[in-house]
Design a protein around this motif. Structure first.
Motif, short mmCIF file in Angstrom:
data_model
loop_
_atom_site.label_atom_id
_atom_site.label_comp_id
_atom_site.label_asym_id
_atom_site.label_seq_id
_atom_site.Cartn_x
_atom_site.Cartn_y
_atom_site.Cartn_z
N SER A 1 0.84 -1.19 0.00
CA SER A 1 0.00 0.00 0.00
C SER A 1 0.88 1.24 0.00
O SER A 1 2.04 1.21 0.43
N GLU A 2 0.31 2.32 -0.51
CA GLU A 2 0.99 3.62 -0.49
C GLU A 2 -0.03 4.67 -0.10
O GLU A 2 -1.15 4.70 -0.63
N LEU A 3 0.37 5.54 0.82
CA LEU A 3 -0.48 6.63 1.27
C LEU A 3 0.20 7.95 0.93
O LEU A 3 1.35 8.18 1.32
N LEU A 4 -0.49 8.80 0.19
CA LEU A 4 0.00 10.14 -0.12
C LEU A 4 -1.02 11.13 0.42
O LEU A 4 -2.18 11.15 -0.01
N SER A 5 -0.61 11.95 1.38
CA SER A 5 -1.55 12.84 2.06
C SER A 5 -2.15 13.85 1.08
O SER A 5 -1.55 14.18 0.05
N GLY A 6 -3.34 14.33 1.44
CA GLY A 6 -4.02 15.28 0.57
C GLY A 6 -4.84 16.28 1.35
O GLY A 6 -5.03 16.17 2.57
N ASN A 7 -5.33 17.26 0.64
CA ASN A 7 -6.21 18.26 1.24
C ASN A 7 -7.60 17.68 1.44
O ASN A 7 -8.02 16.77 0.72
N PHE A 62 -1.98 17.10 -8.72
CA PHE A 62 -1.12 17.70 -7.71
C PHE A 62 -1.93 18.70 -6.88
O PHE A 62 -2.85 19.35 -7.38
N ASN A 63 -1.59 18.83 -5.60
CA ASN A 63 -2.27 19.75 -4.69
C ASN A 63 -3.77 19.46 -4.61
O ASN A 63 -4.59 20.37 -4.52
N SER A 64 -4.10 18.17 -4.63
CA SER A 64 -5.50 17.76 -4.61
C SER A 64 -5.80 16.98 -3.32
O SER A 64 -5.25 17.30 -2.27
N PHE A 65 -6.65 15.95 -3.43
CA PHE A 65 -7.15 15.26 -2.25
C PHE A 65 -6.26 14.12 -1.77
O PHE A 65 -6.60 13.42 -0.82
N GLY A 66 -5.12 13.90 -2.40
CA GLY A 66 -4.23 12.82 -1.99
C GLY A 66 -4.76 11.47 -2.39
O GLY A 66 -5.83 11.34 -3.02
N LEU A 67 -4.04 10.42 -2.00
CA LEU A 67 -4.38 9.10 -2.51
C LEU A 67 -3.93 8.01 -1.53
O LEU A 67 -2.83 8.07 -0.98
#
Length: 423
Positions: A278-284, A320-325
């Motif tokens: 799994s990969e977590l990329l933080s978002g707004n 980019f600069n969105s809700f993350g994933l």
């Protein structure tokens, strides 16, 4: 008779002179063509819109020259979409310089590399060569390479950017206007440390400061720090990475973002291996204040490798600069014969930040199939088919309210890559 003797003598002298000065001269070619049927790649295709067929190609040639402690390399390429130029076009806007650099080995442990060059670190999550894209990615940079010991190495990189256009510059400020990965980067300072040993352990750390320039001329620093670790134990390879971004982005928003991934690669036998992770990329989130930014930016990463081959996330300037994933995946590779293999991957996507309006964080599920075949040593053929089943969250983040029920992308590619040595 005399003309033949003189010509032969001159030719022999030229060959002797060249051999006396050149230690090695190598040439490589990269010829590739890819046909794509886009029925929902990169973004959702609406109902009623027909699939689009595109053929892309790249012709690249590189020359590598060695002389004592000096290495010089350059490559040129023609990248095009078939039909974008007329058959009798008098000018070629597709021909560019891909790399042109000189590397000097100051000592056994210190080297310096200057010029247009590819930067690639770790698994290319943050900085990579983007070789899937026909144009690839390269930087104008100065790099220092330091061998610290048998198993460790440090590299330091600095870039500085101008757009060669001062018509709109302010009286007291030199403006830079070229945006990449959602940011306008005036300069990069990068440090990368790597350690690996013979027991299957590898560790690396990277620090990258991006000097960003707001259209008003104000500069901000955005710092990305990360570590990668991997360990191989018999037939299992464990991998993990973590990154943190802080500072301010181009818009002057305060940045506080993270990336975290973990996976296990298991070789079941000589013909089958699987990767689950799994990969977590933080978002707004929908309620994140305008002064803050919580979205992790993989900036110059080779994103096609990570979150599905349909490139819905972090491709070009997208997402980019969105809700993350959050990406939960299972990848399988099957060796069918010494020349053929099949890759079968499944991704489940959710947004990292809250979408608001009562929407579920579920974005969709993607399935990727790729058949690979090698013909001899220099020819590779790939055949791919990807399907995406989108949720309501994907419709929201892609701003497509009425998409087709099934999104798909089909492609076939051929690559011919001979390499040979002249001297």
């Amino acid at each position: 008779m005399y003309k033949k003797v003189i010509t032969t003598a001159l030719f022999s002298f030229a060959v002797i002179s060249v051999n006396a000065q050149i230690d090695s001269l190598k040439v490589n070619f990269d010829l590739r063509t890819r046909g794509e049927l886009d029925n929902g790649a990169r973004t959702l295709i609406p109902k009623g819109k027909s699939a689009e067929t595109t053929v892309l190609s790249r012709a690249r040639m590189g020359v590598d020259y060695y002389y004592k402690n000096l290495e010089i390399y350059f490559s040129v390429q023609d990248v095009r979409t078939w039909g974008e130029n007329t058959s009798n076009a008098s000018k070629n806007q597709n021909f560019i310089l891909n790399e042109a650099w000189a590397k000097y080995q100051v000592s056994e442990k210190i080297g310096v590399k200057l010029g247009r060059q590819i930067l690639s670190y770790d698994d290319e999550r943050l900085v990579g060569g983007l070789d899937w894209a026909m144009q690839g990615r390269s930087f104008d940079a100065l790099k220092g390479i330091f061998l610290l010991g048998k198993n460790s190495k440090l590299e330091a990189v600095v870039t500085y950017n101008n757009d060669d256009n001062d018509a709109n510059d302010l009286e007291d400020k030199e403006l830079y206007t070229i945006a990449e990965a959602g940011e306008i980067t005036k300069s990069i300072q990068l440090l990368h440390y790597e350690y690996k040993n013979d027991s299957g352990f590898k560790f690396s750390a990277i620090g990258m400061n991006s000097v960003l320039q707001n259209p008003s001329g104000t500069h901000f620093d955005m710092l990305t720090l990360g570590v990668n670790l991997s360990k191989t134990i018999q037939n299992v390879r464990l991998f993990g990475s973590a990154y943190y971004q802080t500072g301010k982005n181009t818009a002057g928003q305060s940045k506080s973002a993270y990336q975290f991934s973990i996976n296990g690669d298991v070789a079941w036998n000589q013909k089958i291996h699987s990767v689950i992770g799994s990969e977590l990329l933080s978002g707004n989130s929908s309620n994140t204040s305008a002064a803050n930014n919580r979205a992790f930016s993989p900036l110059y990463g080779t994103n096609h490798k990570f979150n599905g081959f349909m490139d819905y996330f972090y491709s070009g300037a997208s997402y980019f600069n969105s809700f993350g994933l959050n990406d939960y995946y299972l990848k399988n590779s099957f060796t069918l014969s010494p020349q053929t293999s099949l890759d079968a991957n499944v991704h489940l996507f959710t947004s990292n930040g809250k979408l608001g309006n009562g929407l579920s964080s579920y974005l969709g599920t993607e399935a990727d199939l790729v058949f690979n075949a090698k013909i001899g040593k220099i020819i590779t053929i790939n055949l791919g088919q990807s399907l995406l089943f989108a949720g309501d969250g994907m419709k929201f983040v892609k701003n497509v309210s009425d998409p087709k029920g099934l999104q798909s992308w089909s492609w076939i590619g051929i690559k011919i890559s001979p390499n040979f040595r002249l001297l």
